[in-house]
Design a protein around this motif. Structure first.
Motif, PDB file in Angstrom:
ATOM      1  N   PRO A  43      65.867 -21.108  39.392  1.00 42.68           N
ATOM      2  CA  PRO A  43      65.402 -19.712  39.435  1.00 42.68           C
ATOM      3  C   PRO A  43      65.873 -18.918  40.649  1.00 42.68           C
ATOM      4  O   PRO A  43      65.766 -17.693  40.659  1.00 42.68           O
ATOM      5  CB  PRO A  43      63.872 -19.837  39.431  1.00 42.68           C
ATOM      6  N   ASP A  44      66.434 -19.585  41.663  1.00 47.35           N
ATOM      7  CA  ASP A  44      66.962 -18.858  42.831  1.00 47.35           C
ATOM      8  C   ASP A  44      68.462 -18.625  42.725  1.00 47.35           C
ATOM      9  O   ASP A  44      69.117 -18.293  43.711  1.00 47.35           O
ATOM     10  CB  ASP A  44      66.647 -19.625  44.122  1.00 47.35           C
ATOM     11  N   VAL A  45      69.047 -18.764  41.534  1.00 49.02           N
ATOM     12  CA  VAL A  45      70.498 -18.728  41.373  1.00 49.02           C
ATOM     13  C   VAL A  45      71.087 -17.380  41.797  1.00 49.02           C
ATOM     14  O   VAL A  45      70.514 -16.319  41.537  1.00 49.02           O
ATOM     15  CB  VAL A  45      70.882 -19.056  39.906  1.00 49.02           C
ATOM     16  N   HIS A  46      72.236 -17.448  42.480  1.00 46.04           N
ATOM     17  CA  HIS A  46      73.014 -16.255  42.821  1.00 46.04           C
ATOM     18  C   HIS A  46      74.445 -16.669  43.121  1.00 46.04           C
ATOM     19  O   HIS A  46      74.755 -17.855  43.223  1.00 46.04           O
ATOM     20  CB  HIS A  46      72.400 -15.487  43.992  1.00 46.04           C
ATOM     21  N   GLN A  47      75.315 -15.709  43.248  1.00 48.75           N
ATOM     22  CA  GLN A  47      76.749 -15.976  43.360  1.00 48.75           C
ATOM     23  C   GLN A  47      77.088 -16.758  44.619  1.00 48.75           C
ATOM     24  O   GLN A  47      76.553 -16.512  45.690  1.00 48.75           O
ATOM     25  CB  GLN A  47      77.521 -14.652  43.369  1.00 48.75           C
ATOM     26  N   SER A 290      57.949 -14.662  54.110  1.00 48.50           N
ATOM     27  CA  SER A 290      57.259 -15.018  52.862  1.00 48.50           C
ATOM     28  C   SER A 290      56.823 -16.481  52.893  1.00 48.50           C
ATOM     29  O   SER A 290      57.290 -17.251  53.730  1.00 48.50           O
ATOM     30  CB  SER A 290      58.164 -14.737  51.664  1.00 48.50           C
ATOM     31  N   PRO A 291      55.949 -16.894  51.977  1.00 45.99           N
ATOM     32  CA  PRO A 291      55.429 -18.266  52.001  1.00 45.99           C
ATOM     33  C   PRO A 291      56.487 -19.313  51.680  1.00 45.99           C
ATOM     34  O   PRO A 291      57.526 -19.022  51.079  1.00 45.99           O
ATOM     35  CB  PRO A 291      54.347 -18.255  50.903  1.00 45.99           C
ATOM     36  N   SER A 292      56.208 -20.540  52.080  1.00 50.29           N
ATOM     37  CA  SER A 292      56.979 -21.718  51.696  1.00 50.29           C
ATOM     38  C   SER A 292      56.033 -22.692  51.003  1.00 50.29           C
ATOM     39  O   SER A 292      54.803 -22.554  51.096  1.00 50.29           O
ATOM     40  CB  SER A 292      57.613 -22.380  52.926  1.00 50.29           C
ATOM     41  N   TYR A 293      56.617 -23.700  50.328  1.00 51.16           N
ATOM     42  CA  TYR A 293      55.793 -24.608  49.536  1.00 51.16           C
ATOM     43  C   TYR A 293      56.189 -26.062  49.735  1.00 51.16           C
ATOM     44  O   TYR A 293      57.382 -26.383  49.813  1.00 51.16           O
ATOM     45  CB  TYR A 293      55.902 -24.260  48.044  1.00 51.16           C
ATOM     46  N   ALA A 311      64.238 -19.064  47.769  1.00 48.83           N
ATOM     47  CA  ALA A 311      63.998 -17.871  46.962  1.00 48.83           C
ATOM     48  C   ALA A 311      65.263 -17.366  46.275  1.00 48.83           C
ATOM     49  O   ALA A 311      65.223 -16.913  45.141  1.00 48.83           O
ATOM     50  CB  ALA A 311      63.403 -16.765  47.829  1.00 48.83           C
ATOM     51  N   GLY A 312      66.407 -17.424  46.949  1.00 47.01           N
ATOM     52  CA  GLY A 312      67.649 -16.924  46.367  1.00 47.01           C
ATOM     53  C   GLY A 312      67.862 -15.450  46.668  1.00 47.01           C
ATOM     54  O   GLY A 312      66.939 -14.637  46.551  1.00 47.01           O
ATOM     55  N   ARG A 313      69.068 -15.096  47.007  1.00 43.98           N
ATOM     56  CA  ARG A 313      69.369 -13.733  47.419  1.00 43.98           C
ATOM     57  C   ARG A 313      69.413 -12.770  46.233  1.00 43.98           C
ATOM     58  O   ARG A 313      69.827 -13.136  45.135  1.00 43.98           O
ATOM     59  CB  ARG A 313      70.715 -13.672  48.139  1.00 43.98           C
ATOM     60  N   VAL A 314      68.992 -11.524  46.485  1.00 43.72           N
ATOM     61  CA  VAL A 314      69.232 -10.425  45.543  1.00 43.72           C
ATOM     62  C   VAL A 314      70.180  -9.402  46.147  1.00 43.72           C
ATOM     63  O   VAL A 314      70.661  -8.508  45.454  1.00 43.72           O
ATOM     64  CB  VAL A 314      67.930  -9.726  45.105  1.00 43.72           C
ATOM     65  N   ALA A 349      68.349  -7.734  59.201  1.00 43.20           N
ATOM     66  CA  ALA A 349      68.121  -7.294  57.821  1.00 43.20           C
ATOM     67  C   ALA A 349      68.745  -8.246  56.806  1.00 43.20           C
ATOM     68  O   ALA A 349      68.296  -8.313  55.656  1.00 43.20           O
ATOM     69  CB  ALA A 349      68.666  -5.883  57.616  1.00 43.20           C
ATOM     70  N   GLU A 350      69.775  -8.990  57.213  1.00 39.77           N
ATOM     71  CA  GLU A 350      70.440  -9.933  56.299  1.00 39.77           C
ATOM     72  C   GLU A 350      69.459 -10.943  55.717  1.00 39.77           C
ATOM     73  O   GLU A 350      69.638 -11.410  54.595  1.00 39.77           O
ATOM     74  CB  GLU A 350      71.539 -10.712  57.039  1.00 39.77           C
ATOM     75  N   GLU A 351      68.445 -11.288  56.504  1.00 40.36           N
ATOM     76  CA  GLU A 351      67.537 -12.369  56.099  1.00 40.36           C
ATOM     77  C   GLU A 351      66.116 -11.906  55.843  1.00 40.36           C
ATOM     78  O   GLU A 351      65.210 -12.731  55.707  1.00 40.36           O
ATOM     79  CB  GLU A 351      67.544 -13.464  57.173  1.00 40.36           C
ATOM     80  N   CYS A 352      65.898 -10.612  55.765  1.00 39.83           N
ATOM     81  CA  CYS A 352      64.532 -10.136  55.524  1.00 39.83           C
ATOM     82  C   CYS A 352      64.112 -10.455  54.098  1.00 39.83           C
ATOM     83  O   CYS A 352      64.939 -10.696  53.211  1.00 39.83           O
ATOM     84  CB  CYS A 352      64.431  -8.644  55.801  1.00 39.83           C
ATOM     85  N   ARG A 353      62.830 -10.437  53.838  1.00 44.60           N
ATOM     86  CA  ARG A 353      62.330 -10.868  52.527  1.00 44.60           C
ATOM     87  C   ARG A 353      62.778  -9.936  51.405  1.00 44.60           C
ATOM     88  O   ARG A 353      62.902 -10.355  50.256  1.00 44.60           O
ATOM     89  CB  ARG A 353      60.808 -11.028  52.551  1.00 44.60           C
ATOM     90  N   GLN A 354      63.076  -8.657  51.742  1.00 41.91           N
ATOM     91  CA  GLN A 354      63.514  -7.717  50.711  1.00 41.91           C
ATOM     92  C   GLN A 354      64.923  -8.047  50.206  1.00 41.91           C
ATOM     93  O   GLN A 354      65.325  -7.563  49.152  1.00 41.91           O
ATOM     94  CB  GLN A 354      63.486  -6.288  51.262  1.00 41.91           C
ATOM     95  N   ALA A 355      65.683  -8.852  50.952  1.00 44.10           N
ATOM     96  CA  ALA A 355      67.033  -9.250  50.529  1.00 44.10           C
ATOM     97  C   ALA A 355      67.005 -10.482  49.627  1.00 44.10           C
ATOM     98  O   ALA A 355      68.060 -10.928  49.166  1.00 44.10           O
ATOM     99  CB  ALA A 355      67.905  -9.510  51.764  1.00 44.10           C
ATOM    100  N   TYR A 356      65.810 -11.004  49.369  1.00 45.05           N
ATOM    101  CA  TYR A 356      65.653 -12.222  48.576  1.00 45.05           C
ATOM    102  C   TYR A 356      64.729 -11.975  47.387  1.00 45.05           C
ATOM    103  O   TYR A 356      63.961 -11.015  47.353  1.00 45.05           O
ATOM    104  CB  TYR A 356      65.059 -13.344  49.440  1.00 45.05           C
TER     105      TYR A 356
END
Length: 384
Positions: A43-47, A290-293, A311-314, A349-356
């Protein structure tokens, strides 16, 4: 999980949405002449390069360097402590400050060579031997990008320590060298694999394939030792500041590697690129803020007993820097009550939660792959 049956092999997808570039790479995998059974997308798949990050591939007779990736052995280490939030709250900044001063981040290395028995058992592979001297200064360093050291709290207010790092320059050197070699060998042999797919392979039983496997295994050992060294530094700092500090067993998982495993009655080379073997205890970290598990892997056969590595990048790193202001990231961390320690904040900003992707959505999408056991909220983070 949904299944796509438009290619030579099925593509089994646990992600709700997959960007077209990553899906195109998955189609290449599904048509690779050495791929077997099906392709699994977490579910975290990205290029990625050649193979999407968050992808799992089984091959027969070959290994594909780009299906492992450039940070060979990258992974996560975590440990629960006997301290509570109340024990740590007033001393958190002091702990994180000492961690940042004691563990080199980014491109920084130790000024003196580090010691480990690992250096005495390096394989006789040129690309490893050439990097050994530099590696003595890199052992116990965090690196940059999405690597981190976090102080976290669980739902019972106990403190956990988690860190994410890999094999440093070893991994990139090994990946680049053997991918170039695979491209050359494939072109000389008239391989049907298009070069633009970036999926050149090495026969497992060839000298080149055996050397890559030896180098990859050494990168896995180095990455694990690198995380162990850093965790010991963090634990020593905690012991010096927190009276009665103690911790339990350390968990450690890789998410960039390949291994010979038995699936569907056959021995195959399983490539996990940004994916974790979901057997036993598993760590799935969130993005910054964000949380971890901590989970129990369910060994789902259709995923080749795998799950997501995070989480995987968006957003790509460049896009995140363009679209998200540094100040807004810092304010976001402050609003969440998370202490951020990062030497250079210009690229934060590269690693903020909004980028994932949303990590909770990712966990929901893979509830048939892992059982969530512990939810961890960040209190403070040292970023590479």
């Amino acid at each position: 999980m949904r299944e796509i049956n438009t290619e030579k092999l099925p593509i089994k997808v646990w992600a709700r949405l997959v960007e077209e570039e990553a899906m195109e790479q998955a189609r290449h995998l599904a048509n690779h002449p050495h791929a077997r059974f099906h392709i699994a997308l977490m579910p975290d798949v990205h290029q990625g390069y050649g193979m999407p990050i968050g992808g799992v591939l089984a091959t027969e007779g070959v290994i594909i360097p780009n299906a492992v990736g450039v940070d060979v052995g990258c992974g996560v280490r975590a440990v629960k402590t006997n301290q509570t939030v109340e024990d740590v709250r007033s001393k958190l900044r002091n702990i994180l400050n000492q961690v940042q001063r004691s563990i080199p981040t980014g491109f920084n290395h130790h000024k003196k060579p580090q010691h480990s028995p690992l250096f005495d058992r390096a394989p006789d592979v040129p690309v490893i031997r050439e990097e050994l001297k530099n590696a003595r200064y890199q052992l116990g360093t965090l690196g940059g990008g999405n690597h981190f050291i976090e102080i976290q709290r669980d739902d019972r207010d106990f403190i956990w320590i988690m860190l994410h790092s890999g094999s440093r320059n070893f991994g990139k050197k090994v990946a680049d060298y053997y991918n170039r070699l695979a491209v050359q060998l494939n072109e000389r042999s008239g391989s049907p694999i298009p070069r633009e797919w970036q999926l050149a392979c090495l026969p497992v039983d060839s000298k080149e394939g055996q050397n890559y496997l030896a180098a990859m295994e050494y990168c896995l050992e180095f990455a694990r030792e690198n995380r162990r060294h850093m965790m010991n530094v963090v634990l020593d700092i905690c012991r010096s500041i927190l009276p009665g500090f103690a911790c339990g067993k350390q968990l450690d998982v890789h998410h960039n590697y390949a291994a010979m495993e038995k699936h569907f009655g056959r021995q195959v080379m399983v490539h996990r690129k940004g994916a974790v073997r979901a057997v036993g205890e598993v760590i799935v970290p969130g993005s910054m803020g964000s949380p971890s598990y901590i989970c129990r892997g369910l060994a789902h056969p259709e995923s080749f007993s795998s799950c997501s590595h995070g989480a995987g990048r968006v957003m790509g790193r460049n896009e995140a820097r363009r679209r998200i202001a540094v100040e807004s990231v810092i304010k976001d961390m402050q609003s969440l009550g998370i202490e951020l320690f990062k030497a250079r904040k210009g690229d934060v900003a590269e690693e903020c939660r909004q980028a994932y992707k949303n990590i909770d959505q990712v966990m929901e999408d893979q509830k048939d792959l892992v059982e969530m056991k512990v939810r961890l909220q960040p209190l403070g983070v040292v970023k590479g």
